[in-house]
Design a protein around this motif. Structure first.
Motif, PDB file in Angstrom:
ATOM      1  N   UNK A  71      -1.902 -14.494   0.344  1.00 12.81           N
ATOM      2  CA  UNK A  71      -2.184 -13.613   1.477  1.00 12.81           C
ATOM      3  C   UNK A  71      -1.579 -12.236   1.266  1.00 12.81           C
ATOM      4  N   UNK A  72      -0.301 -12.188   0.872  1.00 11.82           N
ATOM      5  CA  UNK A  72       0.335 -10.894   0.647  1.00 11.82           C
ATOM      6  C   UNK A  72      -0.250 -10.223  -0.588  1.00 11.82           C
ATOM      7  N   UNK A  73      -0.696 -10.997  -1.584  1.00 15.23           N
ATOM      8  CA  UNK A  73      -1.347 -10.403  -2.751  1.00 15.23           C
ATOM      9  C   UNK A  73      -2.647  -9.704  -2.364  1.00 15.23           C
ATOM     10  N   UNK A  74      -3.375 -10.277  -1.406  1.00 15.72           N
ATOM     11  CA  UNK A  74      -4.595  -9.624  -0.919  1.00 15.72           C
ATOM     12  C   UNK A  74      -4.269  -8.290  -0.263  1.00 15.72           C
ATOM     13  N   UNK A  75      -3.162  -8.253   0.480  1.00 19.44           N
ATOM     14  CA  UNK A  75      -2.731  -7.000   1.099  1.00 19.44           C
ATOM     15  C   UNK A  75      -2.386  -5.972   0.030  1.00 19.44           C
ATOM     16  N   UNK A  76      -1.623  -6.380  -0.970  1.00 23.14           N
ATOM     17  CA  UNK A  76      -1.189  -5.447  -2.007  1.00 23.14           C
ATOM     18  C   UNK A  76      -2.356  -4.989  -2.878  1.00 23.14           C
ATOM     19  N   UNK A  77      -3.314  -5.881  -3.158  1.00 17.71           N
ATOM     20  CA  UNK A  77      -4.507  -5.486  -3.915  1.00 17.71           C
ATOM     21  C   UNK A  77      -5.295  -4.417  -3.179  1.00 17.71           C
ATOM     22  N   UNK A  78      -5.388  -4.559  -1.860  1.00 13.46           N
ATOM     23  CA  UNK A  78      -6.094  -3.562  -1.059  1.00 13.46           C
ATOM     24  C   UNK A  78      -5.344  -2.234  -1.073  1.00 13.46           C
ATOM     25  N   UNK A  79      -4.020  -2.294  -1.071  1.00  7.59           N
ATOM     26  CA  UNK A  79      -3.227  -1.066  -1.101  1.00  7.59           C
ATOM     27  C   UNK A  79      -3.424  -0.292  -2.402  1.00  7.59           C
ATOM     28  N   UNK A  80      -3.756  -0.992  -3.488  1.00  5.43           N
ATOM     29  CA  UNK A  80      -3.968  -0.311  -4.770  1.00  5.43           C
ATOM     30  C   UNK A  80      -5.089   0.718  -4.687  1.00  5.43           C
ATOM     31  N   UNK A  81      -6.111   0.399  -3.902  1.00  7.68           N
ATOM     32  CA  UNK A  81      -7.274   1.291  -3.823  1.00  7.68           C
ATOM     33  C   UNK A  81      -7.219   2.179  -2.581  1.00  7.68           C
ATOM     34  N   UNK A  82      -6.046   2.319  -1.982  1.00  6.55           N
ATOM     35  CA  UNK A  82      -5.896   3.168  -0.810  1.00  6.55           C
ATOM     36  C   UNK A  82      -4.709   4.090  -1.006  1.00  6.55           C
ATOM     37  N   UNK A  83      -4.414   4.897   0.001  1.00  7.36           N
ATOM     38  CA  UNK A  83      -3.287   5.832  -0.096  1.00  7.36           C
ATOM     39  C   UNK A  83      -2.163   5.433   0.859  1.00  7.36           C
ATOM     40  N   UNK A  84      -2.041   4.122   1.126  1.00 10.92           N
ATOM     41  CA  UNK A  84      -1.055   3.661   2.102  1.00 10.92           C
ATOM     42  C   UNK A  84       0.251   3.164   1.481  1.00 10.92           C
ATOM     43  N   UNK A  85       0.349   3.158   0.143  1.00  8.31           N
ATOM     44  CA  UNK A  85       1.518   2.553  -0.492  1.00  8.31           C
ATOM     45  C   UNK A  85       2.818   3.255  -0.116  1.00  8.31           C
ATOM     46  N   UNK A  86       2.759   4.544   0.180  1.00  6.34           N
ATOM     47  CA  UNK A  86       3.965   5.282   0.552  1.00  6.34           C
ATOM     48  C   UNK A  86       4.115   5.453   2.063  1.00  6.34           C
ATOM     49  N   UNK A  87       3.190   4.860   2.824  1.00 12.57           N
ATOM     50  CA  UNK A  87       3.181   5.089   4.268  1.00 12.57           C
ATOM     51  C   UNK A  87       3.487   3.846   5.091  1.00 12.57           C
ATOM     52  N   UNK A  88       3.126   2.683   4.587  1.00 14.47           N
ATOM     53  CA  UNK A  88       3.237   1.453   5.365  1.00 14.47           C
ATOM     54  C   UNK A  88       4.182   0.472   4.675  1.00 14.47           C
ATOM     55  N   UNK A  89       5.135  -0.056   5.439  1.00 18.83           N
ATOM     56  CA  UNK A  89       6.027  -1.094   4.922  1.00 18.83           C
ATOM     57  C   UNK A  89       5.342  -2.458   5.052  1.00 18.83           C
ATOM     58  N   UNK A  90       5.693  -3.361   4.116  1.00 19.29           N
ATOM     59  CA  UNK A  90       5.072  -4.678   4.088  1.00 19.29           C
ATOM     60  C   UNK A  90       6.132  -5.754   4.312  1.00 19.29           C
ATOM     61  N   UNK A  91       5.820  -6.692   5.206  1.00 21.86           N
ATOM     62  CA  UNK A  91       6.681  -7.841   5.444  1.00 21.86           C
ATOM     63  C   UNK A  91       5.916  -9.129   5.209  1.00 21.86           C
ATOM     64  N   UNK A  92       6.635 -10.241   5.154  1.00 15.55           N
ATOM     65  CA  UNK A  92       6.017 -11.528   4.851  1.00 15.55           C
ATOM     66  C   UNK A  92       6.696 -12.639   5.635  1.00 15.55           C
ATOM     67  N   UNK A  93       5.897 -13.485   6.271  1.00 19.01           N
ATOM     68  CA  UNK A  93       6.366 -14.738   6.849  1.00 19.01           C
ATOM     69  C   UNK A  93       5.734 -15.844   6.003  1.00 19.01           C
ATOM     70  N   UNK A  94       6.540 -16.604   5.247  1.00 20.86           N
ATOM     71  CA  UNK A  94       5.998 -17.495   4.203  1.00 20.86           C
ATOM     72  C   UNK A  94       5.493 -18.828   4.725  1.00 20.86           C
ATOM     73  N   UNK A  95       4.212 -19.130   4.419  1.00 22.89           N
ATOM     74  CA  UNK A  95       3.619 -20.405   4.808  1.00 22.89           C
ATOM     75  C   UNK A  95       2.964 -21.115   3.628  1.00 22.89           C
ATOM     76  N   UNK A  96       3.154 -20.613   2.412  1.00 23.38           N
ATOM     77  CA  UNK A  96       2.477 -21.186   1.263  1.00 23.38           C
ATOM     78  C   UNK A  96       3.229 -22.358   0.650  1.00 23.38           C
ATOM     79  N   UNK A  97       2.761 -22.772  -0.543  1.00 24.56           N
ATOM     80  CA  UNK A  97       3.390 -23.867  -1.277  1.00 24.56           C
ATOM     81  C   UNK A  97       4.515 -23.354  -2.160  1.00 24.56           C
ATOM     82  N   UNK A  98       4.264 -22.290  -2.925  1.00 28.36           N
ATOM     83  CA  UNK A  98       5.280 -21.763  -3.834  1.00 28.36           C
ATOM     84  C   UNK A  98       6.249 -20.798  -3.182  1.00 28.36           C
ATOM     85  N   UNK A  99       5.705 -19.835  -2.434  1.00 26.62           N
ATOM     86  CA  UNK A  99       6.514 -18.841  -1.704  1.00 26.62           C
ATOM     87  C   UNK A  99       7.503 -18.104  -2.603  1.00 26.62           C
ATOM     88  N   UNK A 100       7.083 -17.779  -3.824  1.00 23.61           N
ATOM     89  CA  UNK A 100       8.008 -17.145  -4.767  1.00 23.61           C
ATOM     90  C   UNK A 100       8.452 -15.770  -4.307  1.00 23.61           C
TER      91      UNK A 100
END
Length: 321
Positions: A71-100
């Motif tokens: 889920x967070x990888x999808x967010x970060x992949x989208x940020x690659x093609x946008x100009x939000x990387x320096x504007x928006x902070x990212x947080x995570x609430x972990x619900x996966x299996x690995x949660x690395x």
């Protein structure tokens, strides 16, 4: 921006726990004195997830991804093609299996030990730290790790078993037990062939023949496959990746089993199964090799050539030690 916080929840992660979290969020946010117009929550929509993420990034100061590493990888992949990387902070609430990723951000233990209320209260007040994001074939984001070989074969077969109904439970524990069963079933798998070319931290170019090796692991964070750490002094904000080439099964088991053990793991990674710090790299795999990216099966999606290079830094919310 309209909202201080924007929660995007994967409703199927964690066996449906995302739906329960949405129910509890209003009470939690009210207890923290956030007005209803200061935050927003939505379930992710598979059919238009990129557009949904872009919309969220455009109207918030902090985007909280609720789900697994995918889920967070999808967010970060989208940020690659946008100009939000320096504007928006990212947080995570972990619900996966690995949660690395959640493990290295000190979020996983807080959530597992203290629960949702504790994590949200601390997360929304947490400091943001710089975090490297890498581009895979110029399109996908690498936040955690990339690998090809036996571990990617296990991930592929696990996802196939889940998709075909062979895994009937959504329990994290049951998922991990199934991973163990897949390991024994796939234990003889080796890379069919291929080469690795990389530029190391000193700018030198080198080539490695991968044929017959068990796996090759590329890490951005000091956590792999549900908390193992085969990397030596990994830093998630140094502009470098760690590459661990694993030639045989013994080396694979030791890298996974003892990497986190104080002193012993440190000495093993420093002197025996050394990792290499690289600035960029390119793989040439044989057709239909098994590959995984941030814990997600990407076999058949990247082609025979896989290039990884630095993209940008984002600001990730991290709890103190």
């Amino acid at each position: 921006m309209a909202f201080k916080f924007y929660f995007l929840i994967n409703p199927v992660s964690g066996g449906g726990k995302g739906k329960l979290i949405r129910e509890f969020l209003p009470e939690i946010m009210e207890s923290m004195d956030f007005a209803a117009d200061e935050w927003k929550v939505e379930f992710t929509r598979y059919e238009d997830m990129k557009g949904q993420i872009l919309e969220a990034l455009s109207c918030t100061e902090t985007l909280i991804a609720v789900g697994g590493d995918g889920t967070v990888s999808s967010v970060l992949s989208t940020m690659l093609s946008s100009d939000f990387s320096n504007k928006v902070k990212i947080g995570l609430i972990p619900l996966g299996t690995g949660n690395d990723l959640a493990r290295v951000l000190n979020l996983y233990k807080a959530f597992a030990d203290q629960g949702l209320l504790f994590l949200v209260r601390r997360l929304l007040r947490a400091d943001a730290v710089p975090f490297d994001i890498w581009k895979v074939n110029g399109k996908y984001a690498l936040a955690n790790y990339f690998s090809g070989g036996i571990d990617a074969r296990i991930a592929h077969d696990f996802n196939h078993d889940r998709a075909t109904g062979m895994i009937s439970s959504n329990s994290v524990i049951m998922n991990k037990l199934h991973y163990v069963r897949r390991f024994f079933a796939d234990r003889n798998y080796c890379l069919k062939g291929g080469t690795l070319r990389y530029v190391d931290k000193d700018g030198e170019k080198k080539t490695v023949d991968l044929k017959g090796h068990r796996t090759v692991i590329v890490g951005n964070i000091p956590s792999f496959a549900s908390g193992a750490n085969p990397f030596f002094k990994s830093d998630m904000a140094d502009g470098l990746l760690e590459v661990v080439d694993v030639p045989n099964m013994l080396a694979f088991l030791l890298a996974i089993a003892i990497g986190n053990i104080p002193v012993v793991g440190h000495l093993y990674k420093k002197y025996l199964r050394k990792s290499t710090k690289v600035r960029s790299l390119e793989f040439k795999f044989v057709p239909e090799e098994f590959l995984q990216l941030d814990g997600e099966d990407v076999s058949g999606k990247l082609g025979d050539t896989v290039s990884i290079e630095f993209a940008s830094q984002v600001q990730m919310l991290r709890l103190g030690d």
